[in-house]
Enzyme design. Structure first.
Site, PDB file in Angstrom:
ATOM      1  CG  ASP A  81      -1.973   1.057   1.214  1.00 49.13           C
ATOM      2  OD1 ASP A  81      -2.397   1.458   0.116  1.00 49.13           O
ATOM      3  OD2 ASP A  81      -2.392   1.485   2.304  1.00 49.13           O
ATOM      4  CG  HIS A  82      -0.588   4.926   0.338  1.00 45.24           C
ATOM      5  ND1 HIS A  82      -0.954   5.956  -0.502  1.00 45.24           N
ATOM      6  CD2 HIS A  82      -1.719   4.566   1.001  1.00 45.24           C
ATOM      7  CE1 HIS A  82      -2.248   6.211  -0.356  1.00 45.24           C
ATOM      8  NE2 HIS A  82      -2.734   5.377   0.547  1.00 45.24           N
ATOM      9  CG  HIS A 178      -5.052   8.552   3.782  1.00 45.84           C
ATOM     10  ND1 HIS A 178      -4.469   9.232   2.741  1.00 45.84           N
ATOM     11  CD2 HIS A 178      -5.282   7.304   3.317  1.00 45.84           C
ATOM     12  CE1 HIS A 178      -4.341   8.439   1.694  1.00 45.84           C
ATOM     13  NE2 HIS A 178      -4.840   7.267   2.022  1.00 45.84           N
ATOM     14  N   GLY A 179      -6.975   8.847   7.785  1.00 44.86           N
ATOM     15  CA  GLY A 179      -7.012   9.225   9.189  1.00 44.86           C
ATOM     16  C   GLY A 179      -8.416   9.232   9.760  1.00 44.86           C
ATOM     17  CG  HIS A 206      -6.328   4.792  -1.006  1.00 48.65           C
ATOM     18  ND1 HIS A 206      -5.212   4.191  -0.475  1.00 48.65           N
ATOM     19  CD2 HIS A 206      -6.432   4.319  -2.265  1.00 48.65           C
ATOM     20  CE1 HIS A 206      -4.657   3.411  -1.377  1.00 48.65           C
ATOM     21  NE2 HIS A 206      -5.381   3.475  -2.480  1.00 48.65           N
ATOM     22  CB  SER A 209     -10.751   4.711   8.859  1.00 45.08           C
ATOM     23  OG  SER A 209     -10.113   3.460   8.810  1.00 45.08           O
ATOM     24  CG  ASN A 228      -6.763   1.038   0.968  1.00 44.18           C
ATOM     25  OD1 ASN A 228      -7.263   0.379   0.062  1.00 44.18           O
ATOM     26  ND2 ASN A 228      -5.472   1.296   1.035  1.00 44.18           N
ATOM     27  CB  THR A 231      -7.777   5.315  11.096  1.00 47.27           C
ATOM     28  OG1 THR A 231      -6.696   5.865  10.339  1.00 47.27           O
ATOM     29  CG2 THR A 231      -7.969   6.130  12.364  1.00 47.27           C
TER      30      THR A 231
END
Length: 277
Positions: A81-82, A178-179, A206, A209, A228, A231
């Site tokens: 990933d990434h 993200h996060g 992505h 969460s 994805n 978190t």
């Protein structure tokens, strides 16, 4: 069984669902993900992020991921990933990862195309599937969930990018980040539909969460084939520890693994992930 994401995506597209990409960072998290998928007879994308190489080496991640996948009765893809460093991405391919992501999304469009195509050209002779990102999924830790450094995917660029690079799947930026959010993000489903209708390759998301079950379910039912999650696993584990207040290390690990398993099962349901049988 160890498989590629291409095989998983073909079934997901045929039956209209998404598959969780669960990021592992140690043996316990990887084993919990795979055991949960096996218990539920679900396919799984076992993902290891380049950013977690401070937790374990790429060699360790490859050995753990391949061993667990090969021992499982569920189909499991081992995904980098990434990946932002070409040397690391190529090393992951050489070590036996069945899928890799080249993340050049913060580069210019032209540089993103060049770097993504180079990885696709290297990976494909090995039978390894390549994911790239167009637009940029940023961080979602601001006070207002819709405020992040994300750069949304433009429909016309997505089409050109897919044609120019030959990548196998495409991560699109449509409102997630993200996060952890303090609210629920606004997803641009109109853009998602546009891109899905125009591209022949699977789309991935992505920043799943805390994006909201309703949002994610709608994404899964409208063209997103991989979502994805990271978190939310960590958050669930910490919440469980605070609630149970384990008295020793072994109880702490048990509670953590239980929380991770419960969270993965939840997302299998939200994504409508079908049984592999």
């Amino acid at each position: 069984m160890l498989v590629t994401t291409k095989e998983l995506f073909e079934q997901a597209d045929k039956n209209n669902y998404a598959i969780p990409a669960a990021n592992f960072f140690d043996l316990d998290s990887a084993r919990t993900y795979v055991k949960t998928a096996e218990r539920l007879k679900k396919p799984l994308i076992l993902a290891f992020a380049q950013s977690h190489m401070d937790m374990m080496s790429l060699e360790e991640a490859a050995l753990i991921g391949k061993f667990l996948a090969e021992q499982s009765t569920s189909p499991v893809a081992l995904h980098l990933d990434h990946g932002q460093d070409e040397k690391i991405i190529k090393q992951a391919i050489d070590l036996g990862f069945t899928s890799v992501m080249i993340d050049a999304s913060e580069d210019s469009f032209e540089e993103n195309v060049r770097r993504s195509k180079a990885i696709a050209d290297y990976a494909h002779p090995f039978g390894v599937v390549v994911e790239a990102e167009i637009g940029h999924v940023g961080a979602g830790d601001s006070l207002e969930s819709e405020e992040s450094d994300s750069i949304y995917t433009e429909f016309s660029e997505a089409v050109k990018f897919a044609e120019a690079t030959g990548v196998d799947s495409l991560a699109v930026s449509i409102g997630t980040a993200h996060g952890h959010y303090t609210g629920t993000p606004k997803i641009n489903f109109a853009v998602l539909q546009q891109i899905y209708d125009a591209l022949a390759i699977p789309l991935v998301l992505h920043g799943g969460s805390s994006s909201g079950d309703e949002n994610l379910e709608k994404c899964a039912l409208n063209g997103i084939r991989k979502i994805n999650i990271f978190t939310d696993f960590i958050t669930a584990a910490m919440d469980k520890i605070r609630k149970e207040q384990p008295e020793n290390y072994f109880d702490l690990i048990h509670d953590t693994n239980d929380a991770i398993a419960e969270t993965l099962e939840h997302y299998f349901n939200v994504f409508h992930t079908a049984s592999h049988e």
